[in-house]
Write a protein that holds these residues in place. Structure first.
Motif, mmCIF file in Angstrom:
data_model
loop_
_atom_site.group_PDB
_atom_site.id
_atom_site.type_symbol
_atom_site.label_atom_id
_atom_site.label_comp_id
_atom_site.label_asym_id
_atom_site.label_seq_id
_atom_site.Cartn_x
_atom_site.Cartn_y
_atom_site.Cartn_z
ATOM 1 N N UNK A 151 0.795 -0.681 0.368
ATOM 2 C CA UNK A 151 -0.225 -0.366 -0.160
ATOM 3 C C UNK A 151 0.782 0.877 -0.225
ATOM 4 N N UNK A 152 2.187 1.208 0.155
ATOM 5 C CA UNK A 152 3.483 2.278 -0.282
ATOM 6 C C UNK A 152 2.669 2.918 -1.093
ATOM 7 N N UNK A 153 2.494 2.581 -2.792
ATOM 8 C CA UNK A 153 2.093 2.991 -3.378
ATOM 9 C C UNK A 153 3.502 2.750 -4.802
ATOM 10 N N UNK A 154 3.986 1.163 -4.447
ATOM 11 C CA UNK A 154 4.520 1.082 -5.529
ATOM 12 C C UNK A 154 4.533 0.435 -7.201
ATOM 13 N N UNK A 155 3.128 0.091 -7.094
ATOM 14 C CA UNK A 155 3.012 -0.491 -8.056
ATOM 15 C C UNK A 155 2.207 0.847 -8.932
ATOM 16 N N UNK A 156 1.307 1.864 -8.337
ATOM 17 C CA UNK A 156 1.447 2.671 -8.862
ATOM 18 C C UNK A 156 1.795 4.054 -8.971
ATOM 19 N N UNK A 157 2.940 4.416 -8.507
ATOM 20 C CA UNK A 157 4.477 5.341 -9.142
ATOM 21 C C UNK A 157 4.885 4.458 -9.789
ATOM 22 N N UNK A 158 5.066 3.252 -9.954
ATOM 23 C CA UNK A 158 6.101 2.744 -10.834
ATOM 24 C C UNK A 158 5.360 2.306 -12.066
ATOM 25 N N UNK A 159 4.349 2.060 -11.867
ATOM 26 C CA UNK A 159 3.127 2.435 -13.496
ATOM 27 C C UNK A 159 4.258 4.286 -14.360
ATOM 28 N N UNK A 160 3.840 4.709 -13.301
ATOM 29 C CA UNK A 160 3.287 6.238 -13.501
ATOM 30 C C UNK A 160 4.872 6.303 -13.940
ATOM 31 N N UNK A 161 6.058 6.558 -13.262
ATOM 32 C CA UNK A 161 7.528 6.581 -13.478
ATOM 33 C C UNK A 161 7.569 5.636 -14.820
ATOM 34 N N UNK A 162 7.565 4.872 -15.313
ATOM 35 C CA UNK A 162 7.776 4.178 -16.559
ATOM 36 C C UNK A 162 7.108 5.107 -17.355
ATOM 37 N N UNK A 163 5.593 5.527 -17.633
ATOM 38 C CA UNK A 163 5.729 6.147 -18.578
ATOM 39 C C UNK A 163 6.127 7.953 -18.571
ATOM 40 N N UNK A 164 6.443 8.079 -17.551
ATOM 41 C CA UNK A 164 7.029 9.831 -17.712
ATOM 42 C C UNK A 164 8.492 9.090 -18.409
ATOM 43 N N UNK A 165 9.310 7.812 -18.200
ATOM 44 C CA UNK A 165 10.566 7.857 -18.418
ATOM 45 C C UNK A 165 10.956 7.173 -19.894
ATOM 46 N N UNK A 166 8.921 6.624 -20.093
ATOM 47 C CA UNK A 166 9.259 5.962 -21.879
ATOM 48 C C UNK A 166 10.182 4.020 -21.551
ATOM 49 N N UNK A 218 10.204 3.336 -1.184
ATOM 50 C CA UNK A 218 8.664 4.774 -0.506
ATOM 51 C C UNK A 218 8.341 4.081 0.880
ATOM 52 N N UNK A 219 8.768 5.083 2.126
ATOM 53 C CA UNK A 219 7.926 4.950 2.915
ATOM 54 C C UNK A 219 6.562 5.836 3.377
ATOM 55 N N UNK A 220 6.003 4.754 4.247
ATOM 56 C CA UNK A 220 4.640 5.574 3.814
ATOM 57 C C UNK A 220 4.332 5.042 5.630
ATOM 58 N N UNK A 221 3.045 5.889 6.801
ATOM 59 C CA UNK A 221 3.247 5.209 7.595
ATOM 60 C C UNK A 221 2.079 4.380 7.579
ATOM 61 N N UNK A 222 2.231 3.685 9.488
ATOM 62 C CA UNK A 222 0.620 2.611 9.395
ATOM 63 C C UNK A 222 -0.832 3.696 8.578
ATOM 64 N N UNK A 223 -0.590 4.332 9.152
ATOM 65 C CA UNK A 223 -2.598 4.726 9.380
ATOM 66 C C UNK A 223 -2.357 5.184 7.759
ATOM 67 N N UNK A 280 11.676 8.065 -0.238
ATOM 68 C CA UNK A 280 10.515 9.411 -0.563
ATOM 69 C C UNK A 280 9.475 8.781 0.326
ATOM 70 N N UNK A 281 8.831 9.862 0.825
ATOM 71 C CA UNK A 281 7.215 9.758 1.583
ATOM 72 C C UNK A 281 6.346 9.746 0.602
ATOM 73 N N UNK A 282 6.068 8.497 0.564
ATOM 74 C CA UNK A 282 4.907 8.632 -0.299
ATOM 75 C C UNK A 282 3.597 8.133 -0.334
ATOM 76 N N UNK A 283 3.505 8.806 1.353
ATOM 77 C CA UNK A 283 2.520 8.324 2.448
ATOM 78 C C UNK A 283 1.956 9.948 2.557
#
Ligand SMILES: Nc1ncnc2c1ncn2[C@@H]1O[C@H](COP(=O)(O)OP(=O)(O)O)[C@@H](O)[C@H]1O
Ligand SMILES: O=C(O)C1=C[C@@H](OP(=O)(O)O)[C@@H](O)[C@H](O)C1
Ligand SMILES: [Mg+2]
Length: 172
Positions: free
Chosen positions: A14-29, A103-108, A151-154
């Protein structure tokens, strides 16, 4: 630019690895891989089913095999599963072959993001908060030991986290 120009994302569920990874790859082609998706495609079943029939050890064996293959690729963005850092062999593969972003993210925040999720077997418990707190204690030192960048992805929304990672990656 070193480590074969790869970007690897690590961090708790839930830290966002899949979501952020997909967006990063798109930006970087760059091609995007998610080790969980690869495992599901190879087995033909979803992760809860793998846990049900083979237990966590069976899943970890499959994950290790998938990561050994994926870390041989060059110029890719890879989202790992939250437990990828548990095995030393995986940590070595990740550290050696890519720019590793934790991707560092709080438990909350994770609880908010995963409250309706049914695809993460480790959170299908009466007390997901206690489980996440325990995982954070066990894994945070391992995430930090692998990370080239944190990175604070929380707090950051996905797009802001991508921008932050891109700035750092382009400076390498
Ligand atoms: N930075 C973010 N800000 C807000 N919501 C996010 C962020 N990153 C991910 N999410 C949301 O949290 C949930 C879990 O994200 P996911 O990318 O699957 O995490 P992971 O792969 O690390 O388990 C998804 O619903 C996603 O839309
Ligand atoms: O933290 C973990 O041990 C796990 C995280 C999951 O991936 P995400 O981190 O993408 O949710 C998935 O690999 C599996 O359910 C186990
Ligand atoms: Mg994921």
């Amino acid at each position: 630019m070193a480590k074969s120009e790869n970007i690897y994302l690590i961090g708790l569920m839930g830290a966002g690895k899949t979501t952020i990874g997909r967006l990063l790859a798109k930006s970087l082609k760059m091609p995007f891989y998610d080790s969980d998706k690869i495992i599901e495609d190879l087995t033909g079943v979803d992760i809860p089913t793998i846990f049900e029939f083979e237990g966590e050890v069976g899943f970890r064996d499959r994950e290790q095999k998938a990561l050994a293959g994926l870390t041989k690729l060059t110029h890719v963005v890879l989202a790992t599963g939250g437990g990828a850092v548990i095995r030393e062999e995986n940590r070595e593969c990740l550290k050696e072959n890519g720019f590793v972003v934790y991707l560092q993210c709080s438990v909350d925040r994770i609880l908010e993001r995963t409250k309706r999720d049914t695809q993460r077997p480790l959170l299908q418990t009466d007390n997901p908060r206690a489980k996440l707190e325990q995982l954070l204690i066990e894994r945070e030192p391992l995430y930090l030991s692998c990370a080239d960048y944190v990175v604070d992805s929380g707090t950051l929304q996905s797009k802001a986290a991508v921008k932050n990672i891109l700035q750092r990656y382009r400076d390498l």
